[in-house]
Design an enzyme around this catalytic site. Sequence first.
Site, PDB file in Angstrom:
ATOM      1  CE  LYS A 113      -2.281  -0.972   3.821  1.00  0.00           C
ATOM      2  NZ  LYS A 113      -1.713  -2.274   4.214  1.00  0.00           N
ATOM      3  NE  ARG A 130      -4.359  -1.216   9.765  1.00  0.00           N
ATOM      4  CZ  ARG A 130      -3.255  -0.644   9.292  1.00  0.00           C
ATOM      5  NH1 ARG A 130      -3.275   0.576   8.826  1.00  0.00           N
ATOM      6  NH2 ARG A 130      -2.131  -1.316   9.288  1.00  0.00           N
ATOM      7  NE  ARG A 143       7.218  -2.572   5.841  1.00  0.00           N
ATOM      8  CZ  ARG A 143       5.898  -2.443   5.965  1.00  0.00           C
ATOM      9  NH1 ARG A 143       5.156  -2.179   4.921  1.00  0.00           N
ATOM     10  NH2 ARG A 143       5.332  -2.593   7.141  1.00  0.00           N
ATOM     11  NE  ARG A 174       6.273  -0.105  10.012  1.00  0.00           N
ATOM     12  CZ  ARG A 174       5.064  -0.089   9.466  1.00  0.00           C
ATOM     13  NH1 ARG A 174       4.874   0.444   8.287  1.00  0.00           N
ATOM     14  NH2 ARG A 174       4.031  -0.592  10.099  1.00  0.00           N
ATOM     15  NE  ARG A 178       2.073  -4.573  11.261  1.00  0.00           N
ATOM     16  CZ  ARG A 178       3.091  -4.421  10.397  1.00  0.00           C
ATOM     17  NH1 ARG A 178       4.246  -5.009  10.609  1.00  0.00           N
ATOM     18  NH2 ARG A 178       2.928  -3.689   9.337  1.00  0.00           N
TER      19      ARG A 178
END
Length: 219
Positions: free
Chosen positions: A13, A89, A128, A166, A177
């Site tokens: 996203k 969400r 990531r 992160r 998550r």
Amino acid sequence: MRLVLLGAPGSGKGTQAALLKAKYACAHISTGDILRQNLKDGTELGLQAKGYMDKGELVPDGLVIKMARERLREDDAVRSGFLMDGFPRTLPQAEAFEEILEELGRPLDAVLLLSIDEEALIRRLSNRRTCRACGRIENLLSMTEKPMPEGGAAVCPACGGELHQRDDDTESVIRNRLKVYHDQTAPLVSWYEAKKKLRVVDASGSPEEILRKIQAVLG
Ligand code: AMP
């Protein structure tokens, strides 16, 4: 252009929002980025959100809806449209979002569902990295040709800043998550489908390939 990017964590996203923003010059509204900025600045909202974010849980609807409402009322979003990245969400957020857009007289064009299998998501998320300086999102798997300093952190190809992982991209938090996504966010897929707003995009491949698929779907 007024779009929602919907999809599990790691579906791309944020990367697609950055590419679409460059093309369509609309506001990129990432509730995750706004919350992380609040954490960094040590604001009251940041303090309230921290515990949830560390565990990979959702921040309570009331806080996030207030934040999104304020951001959507800013000039750039009203004037040039927006790409919502990570909001709504939950169903209550989606309902509040509809009300906000109605108040603003700015209906949604489409909801893009970035669809990708779970193994690919975990692989993407655990590799990531985000640039501390410019916020660019990179993936170590696609950076193999770019040398990294001996034993040091990888370097941002855009600005030379430090790429960091992160706090919520560790394996146990990632799994939570994904569970939260299935339990609380996935119901939005049929909700938007019933409203005839949903467009499904296969989110596998390189960022440029996915962008082309998005543009084909938008027509
Ligand atoms: P993201 O960068 O979109 O993956 O968001 C990072 C974290 O911020 C999430 O795991 C949540 O804790 C929080 N967050 C971001 N957007 C929302 C939202 N719309 N509702 C609730 N929590 C959110």
